[in-house]
Motif scaffolding. Structure first.
Motif, PDB file in Angstrom:
ATOM      1  N   TYR A  29      32.420  16.312  39.976  1.00  0.00           N
ATOM      2  CA  TYR A  29      32.595  15.870  38.748  1.00  0.00           C
ATOM      3  C   TYR A  29      34.243  16.005  38.706  1.00  0.00           C
ATOM      4  CZ  TYR A  29      27.804  14.118  38.470  1.00  0.00           C
ATOM      5  OH  TYR A  29      26.814  13.603  39.023  1.00  0.00           O
ATOM      6  N   ILE A  30      35.181  15.707  38.598  1.00  0.00           N
ATOM      7  CA  ILE A  30      36.111  16.055  37.741  1.00  0.00           C
ATOM      8  C   ILE A  30      36.831  15.634  36.539  1.00  0.00           C
ATOM      9  CG2 ILE A  30      38.693  15.806  38.317  1.00  0.00           C
ATOM     10  CD1 ILE A  30      37.945  16.303  41.037  1.00  0.00           C
ATOM     11  N   TYR A  31      37.423  16.287  35.441  1.00  0.00           N
ATOM     12  CA  TYR A  31      37.999  15.534  34.204  1.00  0.00           C
ATOM     13  C   TYR A  31      39.354  16.269  33.836  1.00  0.00           C
ATOM     14  CZ  TYR A  31      33.133  13.758  33.491  1.00  0.00           C
ATOM     15  OH  TYR A  31      31.389  13.928  33.222  1.00  0.00           O
ATOM     16  N   LYS A  32      39.963  15.621  33.288  1.00  0.00           N
ATOM     17  CA  LYS A  32      41.415  15.495  33.010  1.00  0.00           C
ATOM     18  C   LYS A  32      41.457  16.007  31.492  1.00  0.00           C
ATOM     19  CE  LYS A  32      45.240  13.064  32.167  1.00  0.00           C
ATOM     20  NZ  LYS A  32      45.478  12.018  32.480  1.00  0.00           N
ATOM     21  N   THR A  33      42.090  16.593  30.898  1.00  0.00           N
ATOM     22  CA  THR A  33      42.716  17.018  29.383  1.00  0.00           C
ATOM     23  C   THR A  33      43.959  17.573  29.437  1.00  0.00           C
ATOM     24  OG1 THR A  33      41.589  17.687  27.254  1.00  0.00           O
ATOM     25  CG2 THR A  33      41.068  19.350  29.145  1.00  0.00           C
ATOM     26  N   ASN A  34      44.454  16.770  28.383  1.00  0.00           N
ATOM     27  CA  ASN A  34      45.443  17.219  28.004  1.00  0.00           C
ATOM     28  C   ASN A  34      45.809  17.305  26.038  1.00  0.00           C
ATOM     29  OD1 ASN A  34      45.891  14.997  26.563  1.00  0.00           O
ATOM     30  ND2 ASN A  34      47.482  13.861  28.202  1.00  0.00           N
ATOM     31  N   THR A  35      44.405  17.784  25.807  1.00  0.00           N
ATOM     32  CA  THR A  35      44.403  17.973  24.205  1.00  0.00           C
ATOM     33  C   THR A  35      43.684  19.305  24.211  1.00  0.00           C
ATOM     34  OG1 THR A  35      42.680  17.033  24.147  1.00  0.00           O
ATOM     35  CG2 THR A  35      44.415  16.021  23.777  1.00  0.00           C
ATOM     36  N   LEU A  36      44.450  20.341  24.711  1.00  0.00           N
ATOM     37  CA  LEU A  36      43.771  21.397  25.474  1.00  0.00           C
ATOM     38  C   LEU A  36      44.210  22.316  23.376  1.00  0.00           C
ATOM     39  CD1 LEU A  36      45.617  23.214  28.535  1.00  0.00           C
ATOM     40  CD2 LEU A  36      42.931  22.834  27.691  1.00  0.00           C
ATOM     41  N   LYS A  37      43.284  23.236  23.330  1.00  0.00           N
ATOM     42  CA  LYS A  37      43.016  24.241  22.022  1.00  0.00           C
ATOM     43  C   LYS A  37      42.866  25.785  22.308  1.00  0.00           C
ATOM     44  CE  LYS A  37      40.423  21.967  19.253  1.00  0.00           C
ATOM     45  NZ  LYS A  37      40.016  21.135  18.061  1.00  0.00           N
ATOM     46  N   LYS A  38      43.273  26.767  22.236  1.00  0.00           N
ATOM     47  CA  LYS A  38      42.244  27.854  22.368  1.00  0.00           C
ATOM     48  C   LYS A  38      42.181  28.205  21.766  1.00  0.00           C
ATOM     49  CE  LYS A  38      44.219  32.014  24.551  1.00  0.00           C
ATOM     50  NZ  LYS A  38      44.136  31.529  26.276  1.00  0.00           N
ATOM     51  N   VAL A  39      40.813  28.783  22.111  1.00  0.00           N
ATOM     52  CA  VAL A  39      39.775  29.094  21.535  1.00  0.00           C
ATOM     53  C   VAL A  39      39.824  31.046  21.167  1.00  0.00           C
ATOM     54  CG1 VAL A  39      37.430  30.117  22.192  1.00  0.00           C
ATOM     55  CG2 VAL A  39      38.012  28.159  22.721  1.00  0.00           C
ATOM     56  N   GLU A  40      39.752  31.216  19.487  1.00  0.00           N
ATOM     57  CA  GLU A  40      39.800  32.879  19.849  1.00  0.00           C
ATOM     58  C   GLU A  40      38.708  33.629  19.969  1.00  0.00           C
ATOM     59  OE1 GLU A  40      41.063  34.548  16.000  1.00  0.00           O
ATOM     60  OE2 GLU A  40      42.359  32.579  15.786  1.00  0.00           O
ATOM     61  N   GLN A  41      37.814  33.260  20.618  1.00  0.00           N
ATOM     62  CA  GLN A  41      36.680  33.873  20.997  1.00  0.00           C
ATOM     63  C   GLN A  41      36.242  33.599  22.614  1.00  0.00           C
ATOM     64  OE1 GLN A  41      34.821  36.590  18.104  1.00  0.00           O
ATOM     65  NE2 GLN A  41      36.545  38.044  18.094  1.00  0.00           N
ATOM     66  N   PRO A  42      36.987  33.506  23.262  1.00  0.00           N
ATOM     67  CA  PRO A  42      36.314  32.405  24.313  1.00  0.00           C
ATOM     68  C   PRO A  42      35.131  33.316  24.809  1.00  0.00           C
ATOM     69  CG  PRO A  42      38.323  33.680  24.934  1.00  0.00           C
ATOM     70  CD  PRO A  42      38.885  33.968  23.495  1.00  0.00           C
ATOM     71  N   LYS A  43      34.246  32.492  25.496  1.00  0.00           N
ATOM     72  CA  LYS A  43      32.959  32.401  26.036  1.00  0.00           C
ATOM     73  C   LYS A  43      33.485  33.588  27.139  1.00  0.00           C
ATOM     74  CE  LYS A  43      30.300  28.348  25.228  1.00  0.00           C
ATOM     75  NZ  LYS A  43      29.630  27.440  25.903  1.00  0.00           N
ATOM     76  N   PRO A  44      32.866  34.595  27.886  1.00  0.00           N
ATOM     77  CA  PRO A  44      33.395  35.566  29.305  1.00  0.00           C
ATOM     78  C   PRO A  44      33.030  35.012  30.063  1.00  0.00           C
ATOM     79  CG  PRO A  44      31.502  36.244  28.311  1.00  0.00           C
ATOM     80  CD  PRO A  44      31.447  34.992  26.775  1.00  0.00           C
ATOM     81  N   LEU A  45      33.747  35.474  31.010  1.00  0.00           N
ATOM     82  CA  LEU A  45      33.355  34.788  31.994  1.00  0.00           C
ATOM     83  C   LEU A  45      32.367  35.738  32.754  1.00  0.00           C
ATOM     84  CD1 LEU A  45      37.021  35.863  34.129  1.00  0.00           C
ATOM     85  CD2 LEU A  45      35.811  33.821  33.892  1.00  0.00           C
ATOM     86  N   ASP A  46      32.093  34.899  34.441  1.00  0.00           N
ATOM     87  CA  ASP A  46      30.476  35.610  34.483  1.00  0.00           C
ATOM     88  C   ASP A  46      31.035  36.680  35.075  1.00  0.00           C
ATOM     89  OD1 ASP A  46      28.452  33.029  34.194  1.00  0.00           O
ATOM     90  OD2 ASP A  46      29.702  32.454  36.329  1.00  0.00           O
ATOM     91  N   GLU A  47      29.660  37.865  35.255  1.00  0.00           N
ATOM     92  CA  GLU A  47      30.043  38.917  35.393  1.00  0.00           C
ATOM     93  C   GLU A  47      31.047  39.173  36.753  1.00  0.00           C
ATOM     94  OE1 GLU A  47      25.462  40.235  36.217  1.00  0.00           O
ATOM     95  OE2 GLU A  47      25.866  40.999  34.182  1.00  0.00           O
ATOM     96  N   ASP A  48      30.484  38.659  37.541  1.00  0.00           N
ATOM     97  CA  ASP A  48      30.725  38.733  39.229  1.00  0.00           C
ATOM     98  C   ASP A  48      32.296  37.546  39.507  1.00  0.00           C
ATOM     99  OD1 ASP A  48      29.904  36.093  39.187  1.00  0.00           O
ATOM    100  OD2 ASP A  48      28.204  36.498  40.829  1.00  0.00           O
TER     101      ASP A  48
END
Length: 181
Positions: free
Chosen positions: A122-141
């Motif tokens: 599935y592909i989505y698009k957004t052009n209303t980005l907001k920076k997250v203060e403490q984003p979820k971490p990447l997967d460990e690998d």
């Protein structure tokens, strides 16, 4: 089209992993003969085309072991069991880029390799980005580097085969013909 339908006679599970499973199906062909089909089962995936307020597209650069090379791609990730694609899109956007959005637009979906796998992207698009203060971490690998590129710069990376995957090339063609906004 019933004239092309193959009927499964038997399924033999081969491997059941964290991301995929593999099975071999014995099938009856439309002409009555039999054959084997090696099938990869995949839960599906979601990708996001994130566009900044200055009309740049955010990409992630990451190493892809099956290819033994680094690719530049739009953010993407695997659907979790029972998860809606929009939820996956928001999670992957935050984990991979540190941004979120309140507005996702559905672009399309497609099968990635229908000759041997059932994965749908599935592909989505957004052009209303907001920076997250403490984003979820990447997967460990997972290890990625962010890149912000203009549409023209992204097109050049297709020519150079740094962008070399179907979802990202589709996304760039979509933006070229539909526009960034």
């Amino acid at each position: 089209m019933a004239q092309f339908k193959e009927t499964t006679v038997q399924t033999k599970p081969i491997y059941d992993g964290k991301v995929i499973s593999l099975q071999v199906d014995d099938v009856t062909l439309p002409n009555g003969k039999t054959s084997k089909r090696e099938i990869v089962k995949h839960p599906g995936a979601v990708s996001v085309i994130p566009i900044t307020e200055n009309n740049k597209i955010i990409f992630v650069k990451q190493y892809r072991k099956p290819l033994e090379k680094t690719l530049v791609e739009i953010p993407a990730g695997k659907l979790e069991m029972g998860e809606k694609p929009e939820v996956t899109a928001l999670r992957e956007l935050e984990e991979e880029t540190g941004y979120t959005t309140e507005s996702l637009t559905y672009v399309t979906s497609f099968y990635t390799s229908p000759g041997f796998a059932d994965e749908i992207m599935y592909i989505y698009k957004t052009n209303t980005l907001k920076k997250v203060e403490q984003p979820k971490p990447l997967d460990e690998d997972e290890f990625v580097e962010l890149m912000e590129l203009t549409l023209e710069e992204a097109e050049q990376l297709i020519v150079e085969q740094e962008i070399h995957d179907a979802k990202t090339i589709y996304a760039i063609l979509y933006l070229k013909y539909k526009g960034l906004r």
